[in-house]
Design a protein around this motif. Structure first.
Motif, mmCIF file in Angstrom:
data_model
loop_
_atom_site.group_PDB
_atom_site.id
_atom_site.type_symbol
_atom_site.label_atom_id
_atom_site.label_comp_id
_atom_site.label_asym_id
_atom_site.label_seq_id
_atom_site.Cartn_x
_atom_site.Cartn_y
_atom_site.Cartn_z
ATOM 1 N N ALA A 652 32.257 28.919 -40.523
ATOM 2 C CA ALA A 652 31.120 29.675 -41.043
ATOM 3 C C ALA A 652 30.634 28.995 -42.313
ATOM 4 N N SER A 653 29.328 28.936 -42.509
ATOM 5 C CA SER A 653 28.790 28.209 -43.649
ATOM 6 C C SER A 653 27.713 28.999 -44.364
ATOM 7 N N GLN A 654 27.648 28.762 -45.663
ATOM 8 C CA GLN A 654 26.557 29.243 -46.503
ATOM 9 C C GLN A 654 26.040 28.035 -47.264
ATOM 10 N N VAL A 655 24.783 27.660 -47.028
ATOM 11 C CA VAL A 655 24.213 26.499 -47.697
ATOM 12 C C VAL A 655 22.931 26.890 -48.406
ATOM 13 N N VAL A 656 22.613 26.121 -49.438
ATOM 14 C CA VAL A 656 21.407 26.381 -50.229
ATOM 15 C C VAL A 656 20.202 25.780 -49.521
ATOM 16 N N SER A 657 19.161 26.576 -49.329
ATOM 17 C CA SER A 657 17.943 26.079 -48.704
ATOM 18 C C SER A 657 17.102 25.312 -49.719
ATOM 19 N N ARG A 658 16.215 24.447 -49.233
ATOM 20 C CA ARG A 658 15.283 23.702 -50.073
ATOM 21 C C ARG A 658 13.861 24.137 -49.725
ATOM 22 N N THR A 659 13.082 24.450 -50.775
ATOM 23 C CA THR A 659 11.776 25.074 -50.536
ATOM 24 C C THR A 659 10.596 24.188 -50.895
ATOM 25 N N TRP A 717 38.380 18.410 -42.825
ATOM 26 C CA TRP A 717 37.686 19.698 -42.970
ATOM 27 C C TRP A 717 36.184 19.518 -43.164
ATOM 28 N N ASN A 718 35.769 18.477 -43.877
ATOM 29 C CA ASN A 718 34.338 18.242 -44.071
ATOM 30 C C ASN A 718 33.630 17.965 -42.758
ATOM 31 N N ASP A 719 34.346 17.376 -41.811
ATOM 32 C CA ASP A 719 33.731 17.067 -40.518
ATOM 33 C C ASP A 719 33.559 18.300 -39.647
ATOM 34 N N LEU A 720 34.235 19.394 -39.989
ATOM 35 C CA LEU A 720 34.213 20.592 -39.141
ATOM 36 C C LEU A 720 33.251 21.666 -39.633
ATOM 37 N N VAL A 721 32.697 21.509 -40.838
ATOM 38 C CA VAL A 721 31.886 22.582 -41.415
ATOM 39 C C VAL A 721 30.596 22.775 -40.637
ATOM 40 N N GLY A 722 30.144 24.018 -40.571
ATOM 41 C CA GLY A 722 28.870 24.323 -39.927
ATOM 42 C C GLY A 722 27.735 24.274 -40.934
ATOM 43 N N GLY A 723 26.496 24.336 -40.447
ATOM 44 C CA GLY A 723 25.338 24.344 -41.340
ATOM 45 C C GLY A 723 24.955 22.956 -41.798
ATOM 46 N N GLN A 739 25.907 17.433 -42.094
ATOM 47 C CA GLN A 739 26.335 18.614 -41.349
ATOM 48 C C GLN A 739 27.584 18.268 -40.547
ATOM 49 N N GLY A 740 28.428 19.265 -40.331
ATOM 50 C CA GLY A 740 29.661 19.049 -39.586
ATOM 51 C C GLY A 740 29.555 19.520 -38.153
ATOM 52 N N ASP A 741 30.671 19.414 -37.439
ATOM 53 C CA ASP A 741 30.712 19.810 -36.035
ATOM 54 C C ASP A 741 32.109 20.305 -35.696
ATOM 55 N N PRO A 742 32.331 21.632 -35.649
ATOM 56 C CA PRO A 742 33.667 22.148 -35.350
ATOM 57 C C PRO A 742 34.130 21.886 -33.925
ATOM 58 N N SER A 743 33.259 21.382 -33.062
ATOM 59 C CA SER A 743 33.675 21.071 -31.690
ATOM 60 C C SER A 743 34.186 19.640 -31.555
ATOM 61 N N LEU A 744 34.332 18.934 -32.675
ATOM 62 C CA LEU A 744 34.893 17.583 -32.612
ATOM 63 C C LEU A 744 36.287 17.601 -31.984
ATOM 64 N N LYS A 745 36.572 16.563 -31.217
ATOM 65 C CA LYS A 745 37.908 16.396 -30.677
ATOM 66 C C LYS A 745 38.794 15.707 -31.706
ATOM 67 N N PRO A 746 40.080 15.971 -31.680
ATOM 68 C CA PRO A 746 40.982 15.239 -32.576
ATOM 69 C C PRO A 746 41.182 13.815 -32.080
ATOM 70 N N LEU A 747 41.636 12.946 -32.964
ATOM 71 C CA LEU A 747 42.028 11.617 -32.539
ATOM 72 C C LEU A 747 43.249 11.733 -31.631
ATOM 73 N N LEU A 748 43.274 10.985 -30.560
ATOM 74 C CA LEU A 748 44.406 10.938 -29.644
ATOM 75 C C LEU A 748 45.017 9.550 -29.711
ATOM 76 N N SER A 749 46.286 9.490 -30.059
ATOM 77 C CA SER A 749 46.980 8.208 -30.194
ATOM 78 C C SER A 749 48.079 8.109 -29.149
ATOM 79 N N LYS A 750 48.051 7.036 -28.380
ATOM 80 C CA LYS A 750 49.109 6.723 -27.429
ATOM 81 C C LYS A 750 49.928 5.592 -28.025
ATOM 82 N N ASN A 751 51.186 5.872 -28.322
ATOM 83 C CA ASN A 751 52.004 4.994 -29.155
ATOM 84 C C ASN A 751 53.137 4.350 -28.363
#
Length: 1017
Positions: A652-659, A717-723, A739-751
């Motif tokens: 959930a995000s609260q951002v300042v609008s520009r007028t 966390w910055n990559d997940l923020v909305g707004g 703007q962020g995207d909470p639907s990002l997938k995590p990095l997957l590492s095969k080691n």
């Protein structure tokens, strides 16, 4: 979760019988540290922990190294660690500094010069999971240079004192029983438990801290020349060993400084003959070309040059209380409480100049290198009227981080084959302003008599030459201010349980469940006053307290700082004096009340008026693991398992609008803030993560290993923020946003890991390992052009076109602005406020209906293609018999497929940060009285960031090495005198951009000496 196991579970062959006493004693040494480290964790530990049988008191450097060798040898998978020589005597005062001694581990240093974050095998700090006694701790409170949180998941080791730490365990291979998040490594920080030591332990340590960097500050900034560090621990058992109590605490204060030469607004890169803002002028048709070695391909120009002095005062309080109750040998309860307070206050002074891209005929002329990205080694900015503003900035910063953790653990041994463990904890952290002016406050003082300026980038230190500028108090004026309050808060609620069942002597099954909820909040209120035209007038600030210092003297360790071309003076003002005078001038010049003027130069922590991002991450996990020992001629072990991980993200995000937008100076557009706007987004993902570890003892002293496993690393966390957050400032080319995207997938590492180890003597070994990580879903960025309905820019509008026609088709902004003020003064949006000495008309020109919409380049994170990380680790440790001498060292080669392309200036890149070679060499001597240790740590050049002040540009940290030493002298059996000598080579840290000549920063700190004593009661 704690997973007690050994690489030997059955074999009674002669080799196994010979190994058992050494393995048993070393395992006990590891888990008891110096008589107080736990035999069993009172909270979930990282996978592979061995099980202690009883308590043995061990001390000294050699015992510590022996225990670390046993940790490596006896665990399944690849594990390295560091064990305290004694309670209260961890090898370094900073945990990150200790960890850099482990193969594959490199550290990122804070501006103070201390290690703060770790990179493991080329995987950056955000993707290494740090546990405290097996528990996930809050991490979203790391302060950036402007105060507040930066949204990283990286754990900041500066918040923890090392005095009560008993061991660090670094698990480099993926295990199904391991919590997710550490694709580089999972690090478990262990503290003492009273029922594991079963004896009384009481000690007190006192140190005096002498910081050489503090002595390199101006007198007005210097703190105490000596600061204290005090630590103590008390641990005992009662009621016939069924009740245990341990209390530990530490207090430290450090006054230090860092002196930095840098460019804040980065390097702008162009193609030859482009006409963007900041480009060099076209080649004249006749006469001498003002540009020497004119670029024919890509080239860069710098926007500014700055010299900054920062005084830092840090006060850290750590404490832990542990209560244990064991009504029987098969049942144990543990309740613990941990606190950490880290308070930081800073003072900053800065001298800088904005180049304004005013290239032209000059002496010396602007001169470029040959490329492939041509860079000026001489860059001259023209201000022939001697009325440009030399910026004299000052700031006060302050924030306080508080970490609190309460945990409860139960261990229940139902019978010899069946065991259960339950663990829960509630942990919080917060970072809040610790200054009356907010987290970050700065005031810009302009000295309006600067003439032509030349920047030289032909050596390590950047040289700024001002041949005609002299200090004149009558030319001073306030030209802007910024007061920011930042809040960061994170809460972790976690429950973990597991059970293990030994089917027979060769087989064991382990299964467990975990539930974690993390709430992350980052809020900010920014009171930025873009008074570039000045507050009041020149001459009204003559009585502000100012001093003149010698600029070269603050950078004596960086080659080139003694250059005779360097401007010799560094001007400073008293922050409180300037603020008080600015309030008076503001009241007189604008007719505001004192209360309004006070508020104009402050930042109340009212986050309802600013940006506020809140993200909740809920994860559920389940795992099952099978451990098998092969009763064959060659002893072998196999562990195989699966882990299921499911996560839901709500942001959930609260951002300042520009007028609206106004053109306020030649190269500055400012936006008016409006009401806050709310938005909410969600995302989720699930993964099944397999793992398998195999090892074999080819001979009594030779072991080989192979491991394969999957792990995930969660986006920042910055990559997940909305707004969408639109910046408050812009230029002729437009503004920026994110703007962020909470639907990002995590990095997957095969080691995949392979290693061979030869333990040829007690405490001595050689080891070589190879690792390969196939990583997908890298988080990159993309830029999207957006506009805000109704927010127009006058640049390109009706007024602008009229001025452009009158001034000529390729006119400079100065001519166009003057034309607009002379011809449209009093028209809608045109407000004139004055005229400076050079004839530039000051004021604002607001965007009007019908003008073009202001465009914003909005940066959005996205999952990009994957690539690989691969490398080699070489380890060696040798004890020279009973002489007391020993040496250990390691070298790590790390390479990644995703490299930064310095010639790509059009698209954001998904290059991997932090990949570099690293090496460590430690030598020591120890007898019954003396203990001496010397360490050299080195890290090769690495990509530190993909963004500089100008946008999508690389920042490389150059190779750096540091020498540290510790000396101990024992008096009797209870008193030890100790000296720690840090950064003996007095190194500095340098960063550059697309070419080595493109200086980003050069930072000098200093040596540090800690002298003290510890007494055991």
């Amino acid at each position: 979760m704690k997973h007690p196991q050994s690489s030997k579970t059955r074999h009674d062959a002669p080799f196994a019988r010979r190994l058992k006493p050494v393995a048993w004693a070393s395992s006990v040494a590891l888990l008891t540290g110096a008589a107080a480290v736990q035999a069993q964790q009172a909270a979930p530990a990282a996978p592979g922990a061995t099980q202690a049988l009883e308590t043995v008191v061990v001390t000294g450097i050699r015992k510590s190294l022996d225990s670390a060798v046993t940790l490596k040898r006896e665990n399944r998978g690849l594990v390295d660690g560091i064990v305290a020589e004694d309670i209260g005597k961890f090898p370094d005062s900073n945990l990150a500094e200790s960890m850099q001694r482990i193969a594959g581990v490199s550290i990122d240093r804070a501006p103070s010069g201390e290690g703060s974050k770790i990179t493991v095998r080329g995987v950056g700090p955000d993707f290494n999971l740090v546990l405290l006694n097996g528990r996930q701790m809050p991490t979203g409170v790391i302060s950036n240079e402007n105060g507040g949180a930066n949204g990283s998941r990286a754990f900041d080791f500066a918040n923890l004192s090392s005095d009560s730490i008993s061991a660090l365990e670094v698990y480099k291979t993926a295990r199904s029983s391991s919590p997710t998040g550490g694709i580089g490594a999972t690090v478990n920080v262990k503290t003492a438990r009273p029922l594991d030591s079963k004896v009384r332990i009481a000690s007190l340590g006192i140190k005096a801290n002498f910081d050489g960097s503090n002595s390199r500050l101006p007198e007005a900034f210097k703190g105490s020349s000596v600061t204290p560090e005090v630590s103590g621990i008390y641990s005992d058992v009662f009621a016939d060993g069924t009740l245990g109590l341990a209390i530990s605490g530490s207090y430290s204060k450090r006054d230090s400084g860092s002196n930095k030469a840098y460019t804040q607004n980065g390097w702008r890169t162009f193609t030859a003959n482009s006409g963007d803002w900041g480009t060099i002028p076209a080649k004249p048709a006749t006469g001498t070309d003002p540009i020497v070695n004119r670029p024919t391909g890509l080239y860069s120009t710098s926007t500014d040059m700055r010299y900054s002095l920062t005084a830092l005062q840090r006060e850290r309080v750590n404490g832990q209380a542990v209560l244990q109750y064991a009504p029987s040998k098969d049942l144990k309860f543990t309740l613990d409480y941990t606190l950490a307070n880290n308070t930081i206050n800073k003072k900053n002074a800065e001298l800088s100049s904005w180049f304004n891209f005013s290239f032209g005929p000059s002496t010396p002329p602007t001169t470029f290198t040959s490329g492939p990205v041509a860079t000026p080694i001489i860059q001259t900015a023209l201000f022939p009227n001697n009325d440009h503003d030399l910026a004299i900035n000052g700031g006060i910063y302050g924030d306080k981080t508080q970490v609190r953790s309460t945990g409860f653990n139960t261990e229940w041994k139902v019978n010899n084959d069946l065991k259960f463990e339950f663990d829960a904890h509630h942990s919080t952290s917060s970072t809040k302003p610790n200054s009356p002016f907010g987290s970050y406050s700065t005031m810009d003082f302009g000295l309006f008599n600067q003439g032509n300026a030349t920047a030289y980038y032909d050596q390590k230190f950047p040289i700024f030459s001002l041949p005609t500028t002299k200090f004149d108090a009558s030319k001073l004026m306030l030209t802007g201010s910024q007061f920011v309050s930042n809040l960061s808060a994170q809460t972790v609620d976690q429950f973990q349980t597991q059970g293990s069942y030994r089917v027979d002597v060769d087989n064991k099954l382990t299964a467990g469940l975990g539930f974690t909820r993390v709430k992350n909040r980052a809020a900010s209120y920014n009171n930025q006053n873009n008074d570039w035209g000045g507050v009041g007038s020149q001459g009204q600030y003559s009585n502000v307290a100012t001093v003149t210092e010698s600029l070269p003297g603050f950078f004596s360790q960086i080659p080139g700082s003694g250059d005779s071309r360097l401007f010799p003076n560094f001007y400073m003002f008293d922050f409180n004096s300037l603020r008080a005078r600015s309030i008076e001038v503001l009241m007189a010049s604008r007719g505001v009340s004192r209360a309004q003027a006070e508020a104009y130069f402050s930042a109340a922590p009212d986050y309802s008026l600013g940006n506020d991002w809140r993200t909740t991450e809920k994860s559920s996990s389940a795992f099952a693991q099978w451990d098998h020992s092969f009763d064959t001629a060659i002893p072998m072990n196999l562990s195989a398992g699966l882990r299921y991980e499911s996560t839901k993200v709500v942001s959930a995000s609260q951002v300042v609008s520009r007028t609206s937008a106004s053109w306020i100076s030649q190269n500055e557009v400012t936006l008016t803030s409006g009401a806050t706007v709310f938005d909410s987004k969600t995302g989720k993902y699930s993964y099944v993560l397999p793992s398998i570890d195999w090892d074999a003892d080819l001979a009594p002293d030779v072991k080989v290993r192979a491991s394969y496993g999957h792990n995930i690393g969660r986006p920042g966390w910055n990559d997940l923020v909305g707004g969408t957050n639109f910046g408050a400032g812009a230029n002729a080319g437009g503004g920026t946003g994110s703007q962020g995207d909470p639907s990002l997938k995590p990095l997957l590492s095969k080691n995949f890991d392979l290693s061979a180890e030869w333990y040829y003597g007690k405490g001595s070994y050689l080891a070589a390992g190879a690792f390969y990580k196939k990583v997908s879903n890298f988080v990159g960025t993309s830029n999207v052009t957006q506009t805000i309905p109704g927010v127009t820019t006058p640049i390109g509008g009706a007024y602008y076109k009229a001025g452009l026609a009158a001034c000529g088709g390729n006119a400079q902004p100065l001519c166009i602005r003057n034309y607009i003020f002379n011809n449209f003064k009093g028209k809608p949006g045109v407000v004139q406020t004055g005229v400076n000495a050079s004839g530039e008309i000051l004021g604002t020109i607001a965007g009007q209906p019908g003008d073009p919409l202001l465009s914003f380049q909005v940066t959005t994170p996205s999952n990009e293609k994957g690539d690989n990380i691969k490398g080699l680790e070489l380890n060696a440790q040798h004890m020279f018999g009973n002489s007391g001498f020993g040496v250990s060292g390691n070298y790590t080669f790390a390479r990644a497929g995703l490299k930064y392309d310095n010639t790509n200036i059009t698209t954001p890149q998904a290059a991997l940060l932090g990949v570099s070679d690293s090496a460590n060499l430690v030598g020591f001597y120890e007898d019954n009285t003396w203990s001496v240790r010397a360490a050299y740590n080195w890290r090769d050049e690495f990509l530190a960031s993909k963004v500089d002040g100008a946008g999508n540009n690389p920042v490389y940290t150059e190779a750096y090495g540091q020498v540290d030493m510790s000396i101990g002298y024992k008096i009797g059996k209870d008193l030890t005198l100790q000296a720690d000598l840090i950064n003996l080579n007095d190194g500095y840290i340098r960063q550059h951009g697309r070419a080595k000549e493109q200086l980003i920063s050069a930072t000098q700190t200093g040596r540090r000496y800690l002298i003290g004593a510890r007494y055991r009661f």
